[in-house]
Design a protein around this motif. Structure first.
Motif, PDB file in Angstrom:
ATOM      1  N   ASP A 212       0.873  -1.182   0.000  1.00 37.12           N
ATOM      2  CA  ASP A 212       0.000   0.000   0.000  1.00 37.12           C
ATOM      3  C   ASP A 212       0.912   1.235   0.000  1.00 37.12           C
ATOM      4  OD1 ASP A 212      -2.784   1.167   2.083  1.00 37.12           O
ATOM      5  OD2 ASP A 212      -1.443   2.250   0.728  1.00 37.12           O
ATOM      6  N   THR A 214       0.500   4.416  -0.504  1.00 35.46           N
ATOM      7  CA  THR A 214       0.092   5.613   0.260  1.00 35.46           C
ATOM      8  C   THR A 214       0.446   5.437   1.730  1.00 35.46           C
ATOM      9  OG1 THR A 214      -1.728   6.007  -1.258  1.00 35.46           O
ATOM     10  CG2 THR A 214      -1.873   7.074   0.894  1.00 35.46           C
ATOM     11  N   GLU A 329      -5.700  11.386  -0.984  1.00 32.41           N
ATOM     12  CA  GLU A 329      -5.371  10.175  -1.751  1.00 32.41           C
ATOM     13  C   GLU A 329      -6.286   9.008  -1.368  1.00 32.41           C
ATOM     14  OE1 GLU A 329      -0.653  11.200  -1.718  1.00 32.41           O
ATOM     15  OE2 GLU A 329      -1.194   9.093  -1.357  1.00 32.41           O
ATOM     16  N   LEU A 330      -6.634   8.948  -0.080  1.00 32.56           N
ATOM     17  CA  LEU A 330      -7.485   7.831   0.374  1.00 32.56           C
ATOM     18  C   LEU A 330      -8.957   8.132   0.196  1.00 32.56           C
ATOM     19  CD1 LEU A 330      -5.519   6.916   3.663  1.00 32.56           C
ATOM     20  CD2 LEU A 330      -5.500   5.671   1.478  1.00 32.56           C
TER      21      LEU A 330
END
Ligand code: SDX
Length: 427
Positions: A212, A214, A329-330
């Motif tokens: 992940d 990010t 971003e999420l």
């Protein structure tokens, strides 16, 4: 010509050399004070007292400057990896690719934790605070690594250092997974240092590990920002415990205990709890600002104020920007980020905070990112400890190699003068 400080007591003058650091900081060297004058200094909380000379981290509270071994926190957060910063803090220079690869290889070679450590972890209830569990497990490592206890040579120190850098992330992951009722898993030596932390913390037992980016980039930056901060409470604890030669792991365990407090590293958990309370109360920040200013109210604006920074904590600026980026971003809309920004705006325009130079510190926004990354609130200070690990190690190593004396402050006695014992019938 070195500067001299003169002290006059009862008409008698005493002279003391003034020490000047590479950033032009001045200190009165009072090593001979008590022997020459039979007088000591008194400074609760050591607000005016230097405990050591150190070449690791420089911060300027008035200008909001923070540098690790001369490199600015802004550049390191933007351009370095956490493992590079670990090497920089501990050994003094940014590593070459070859040095970094060897360092990481040596760490990976020490990243297995004795299976019996799981039995110690089993003894804790799920309700145990992760900082208490982590401090205990870190101390327990001594029992399984006796050769790393009282080390003097740089070679033995290196072995103890790569051991703790290999095993500590496993203990952090196990501490979280115990609370989440997930099986204790291991890392994968083919992964990067922070990638491996993510895998150990979050891989589901019935799924393959998925990188992940990010999460890993956000955590890498947060760990760098927490990596060292000169002689703060927990680092001073590591140095004074280490000064009795009780060993690196025991000294780190004491540092974890000191960091746990809500006035120190525990503030990142307290900030989120405060923001949640404001949200639950309808989001009216002015009520909480009034409470923070009320001398009769023990409530403090958590994540605000700092012993040294009387300007913006440079880390808070970077984390605030990162919080916007990570949540963007999420695709997360977290109302407590807006509450935090609103609280900051109101406080920074309020005379009480302005007159006391109270600004957001490193803990004010960090919890918002940890929360967005899916880390439980009571694990936030554990993440602070994970970031601070290389700083504690570097400071312990500097103290031991500098052959500093055992830390033993004096006191001013204010109790009874001598009195004769009273028998029970006389009391
Ligand atoms: C960390 O030292 C480090 O480097 C620590 C750290 C690191 O990286 O290691 O930066 C990490 O610990 C950051 C700080 C996290 N703690 C908090 O956010 C808790 C809330 N902040 C405070 O409790 C306080 O600001 C401290 C503990 C951080 C600093 O306290 P000081 O230096 O002892 O200052 P003080 O308590 O003497 O306060 C001075 C004045 C007082 O008012 P007066 O008596 O002058 O009227 O400011 C007031 C305080 O009441 N004040 C606050 C306040 N912080 C200080 N009032 C309301 N809310 C606050 N947060």
């Amino acid at each position: 010509m070195s500067k001299i400080a003169t002290l006059e007591i009862d008409g008698k003058k005493y002279e003391f050399p003034i020490v000047e650091g590479t950033e032009n900081e001045l200190a009165i060297d009072i090593k001979s004070l008590r022997a020459s004058s039979n007088v000591i200094t008194l400074d609760p909380g050591y607000k005016n007292t230097g405990s050591c000379e150190s070449a690791i981290t420089f911060l300027d509270g008035e200008k909001g400057i923070l540098r690790y071994r001369g490199y600015s926190i802004e550049e390191l957060a933007d351009k370095a990896s956490f493992l590079e910063v670990c090497f920089l803090l501990i050994f003094g220079e940014l590593p070459t690719q070859e040095e970094l690869s060897k360092f990481h290889k040596d760490i990976k070679g020490q990243s297995i934790v004795d299976e019996d450590m799981k039995r110690i972890l089993d003894g804790f209830p799920k309700s145990a605070h992760p900082m208490g569990v982590l401090a205990s497990l870190t101390n327990a490592l001594v029992a399984f690594n006796p050769s790393s206890v009282n080390v003097d040579s740089e070679e033995d120190m290196y072995k103890a250092i790569v051991k703790i850098l290999g095993k500590f992330p496993v203990l952090v992951a196990w501490t979280m997974r115990k609370k989440m009722s997930l099986p204790l898993n291991y890392g994968d030596t083919s992964l990067g240092y922070v990638e491996n932390i993510h895998k150990m913390m979050f891989q589901q037992p019935n799924e393959d590990y998925k990188v992940d980016r990010t999460f890993i980039e956000a955590l890498d930056k947060l760990l760098i920002l927490h990596a060292d901060h000169e002689q703060n409470c927990s680092t001073s604890t590591v140095r004074i415990v280490g000064s009795s030669h009780s060993g690196l792991f025991a000294s780190l365990s004491a540092g974890i205990a000191a960091l746990w407090g809500p006035l120190h590293g525990g503030a990142n958990q307290a900030v989120i709890e405060m923001l949640e309370a404001i949200k639950a109360d309808g989001g009216d920040t002015s009520k909480f600002i009034l409470k923070a200013k009320d001398k009769n109210d023990p409530f403090r604006l958590m994540g605000f104020g700092h012993r040294v920074y009387k300007n913006f904590d440079p880390r808070a600026k970077i984390i605030k920007k990162a919080a916007d980026e990570v949540l963007g971003e999420l695709g997360i809309e977290d109302p407590i980020l807006d509450i935090a920004k609103g609280l900051e705006k109101v406080a920074l325009e309020d005379e009480y905070f302005i007159s006391r130079n109270l600004y957001p510190n490193v803990d004010f926004y960090s919890g918002i990112i940890y929360r967005a990354l899916g880390i439980p609130t009571d694990m936030f200070t554990v993440m602070f400890a994970l970031g601070r690990l290389p700083g504690w190690i570097a400071q312990w190593k500097e103290m031991r190699l500098g052959k500093e004396p055992i830390g033993r402050p004096r006191q001013v006695y204010t109790g009874y003068t001598h009195r004769a014992f009273k028998t029970r019938s006389e009391r």
